[in-house]
Design an enzyme around this catalytic site. Sequence first.
Site, PDB file in Angstrom:
ATOM      1  N   GLY A 109       1.838   3.794  -2.246  1.00  0.00           N
ATOM      2  CA  GLY A 109       1.534   3.457  -3.544  1.00  0.00           C
ATOM      3  C   GLY A 109       0.913   4.403  -4.547  1.00  0.00           C
ATOM      4  N   LYS A 142       6.604   1.219   3.055  1.00  0.00           N
ATOM      5  CA  LYS A 142       6.916   1.771   3.868  1.00  0.00           C
ATOM      6  C   LYS A 142       5.627   1.834   4.078  1.00  0.00           C
ATOM      7  CE  LYS A 142      10.840   4.913   1.944  1.00  0.00           C
ATOM      8  NZ  LYS A 142      10.325   6.760   2.038  1.00  0.00           N
ATOM      9  N   ASP A 159       5.540   3.226  -1.971  1.00  0.00           N
ATOM     10  CA  ASP A 159       5.676   4.381  -0.399  1.00  0.00           C
ATOM     11  C   ASP A 159       4.023   4.639  -0.373  1.00  0.00           C
ATOM     12  OD1 ASP A 159       6.136   6.727   0.757  1.00  0.00           O
ATOM     13  OD2 ASP A 159       7.125   8.139  -0.565  1.00  0.00           O
ATOM     14  N   ARG A 214      13.107   3.939 -13.468  1.00  0.00           N
ATOM     15  CA  ARG A 214      14.904   3.489 -13.300  1.00  0.00           C
ATOM     16  C   ARG A 214      14.918   2.564 -11.737  1.00  0.00           C
ATOM     17  NH1 ARG A 214      17.698   9.234 -14.964  1.00  0.00           N
ATOM     18  NH2 ARG A 214      15.449   9.721 -13.819  1.00  0.00           N
TER      19      ARG A 214
HETATM   20  P1  5GP Z   1       5.191   5.697  -4.506  1.00  0.00           P
HETATM   21  O1  5GP Z   1       3.716   5.997  -6.048  1.00  0.00           O
HETATM   22  O2  5GP Z   1       4.777   4.393  -3.812  1.00  0.00           O
HETATM   23  O3  5GP Z   1       4.777   6.929  -3.265  1.00  0.00           O
HETATM   24  O4  5GP Z   1       6.211   5.981  -4.664  1.00  0.00           O
HETATM   25  C1  5GP Z   1       6.630   5.612  -5.235  1.00  0.00           C
HETATM   26  C2  5GP Z   1       7.363   5.705  -5.301  1.00  0.00           C
HETATM   27  O5  5GP Z   1       8.431   6.901  -5.439  1.00  0.00           O
HETATM   28  C3  5GP Z   1       9.186   4.630  -5.746  1.00  0.00           C
HETATM   29  O6  5GP Z   1       8.904   4.113  -7.310  1.00  0.00           O
HETATM   30  C4  5GP Z   1      10.484   6.048  -5.975  1.00  0.00           C
HETATM   31  O7  5GP Z   1      10.485   5.957  -7.265  1.00  0.00           O
HETATM   32  C5  5GP Z   1       9.882   6.852  -4.499  1.00  0.00           C
HETATM   33  N1  5GP Z   1      10.267   6.812  -3.345  1.00  0.00           N
HETATM   34  C6  5GP Z   1       9.304   6.714  -2.087  1.00  0.00           C
HETATM   35  N2  5GP Z   1      10.428   6.768  -1.969  1.00  0.00           N
HETATM   36  C7  5GP Z   1      11.793   6.764  -1.813  1.00  0.00           C
HETATM   37  C8  5GP Z   1      12.407   6.755  -1.462  1.00  0.00           C
HETATM   38  O8  5GP Z   1      13.045   6.543   0.198  1.00  0.00           O
HETATM   39  N3  5GP Z   1      14.012   6.429  -2.151  1.00  0.00           N
HETATM   40  C9  5GP Z   1      13.835   6.657  -2.835  1.00  0.00           C
HETATM   41  N4  5GP Z   1      15.281   6.955  -3.241  1.00  0.00           N
HETATM   42  N5  5GP Z   1      12.764   6.697  -3.951  1.00  0.00           N
HETATM   43  C10 5GP Z   1      11.690   6.615  -3.019  1.00  0.00           C
END
Ligand code: 5GP
Length: 179
Positions: free
Chosen positions: A107, A133, A105, A42
Amino acid sequence: MADENNVSMLVSEAEIKARIESLADEICAVIDNSWLVVALLRGSFIFAADLVRAMHKHGLTPKIDFMTLSSYQDGTESSRRVEITHDLNEDVIGKNILLIDDIFDTGRTLRETSKLLQSRGANEIITAVLLEKPARREVGFRPRFAGFQIPDKFVVGYGLDYANQYRTLPFIGVLEEIK
Ligand code: 5GP
Ligand code: MG
């Protein structure tokens, strides 16, 4: 309570608005109406809504579809998997796809989603995120389009949540303390 009192602003509403306009400029230089826009729910719903409207100013009217993902751990952080809880309606075979998420984040979400769309026969996939990030990246690629690079802090607002709250904040902020 999910108000603004325990959130310190990191990216203002005006900064987001201006950056979305320039992101739309960059994106519209490389995609056309034949592309399918896929937004991950979402968290990206507000970003995607503002981005596609900024793209429309360039005359772009692409099809838009949504996917809801949930990531879960099957033991360790490195074995985290991404599961689809709501799938696309559109067929992706042979399509070029602009894949939108709120934040890059580690990825893993965008890597797994890109792999999945490729396995279904998508052609080119390019990724656009509002936030990135860099310190947290665990995959061998970066998003093609990223609005802002931010420090390794948990952020909320502008669609991003904590426990499904704070999504309505018009800016991006760091959640300082849960009351
Ligand atoms: P990744 O798979 O890149 O580690 O994470 C991506 C997902 O993690 C994003 O779509 C989000 O849902 C969640 N996420 C990562 N960092 C944050 C953050 O600082 N705040 C929030 N609300 N969600 C995050
Ligand atoms: Mg997400």
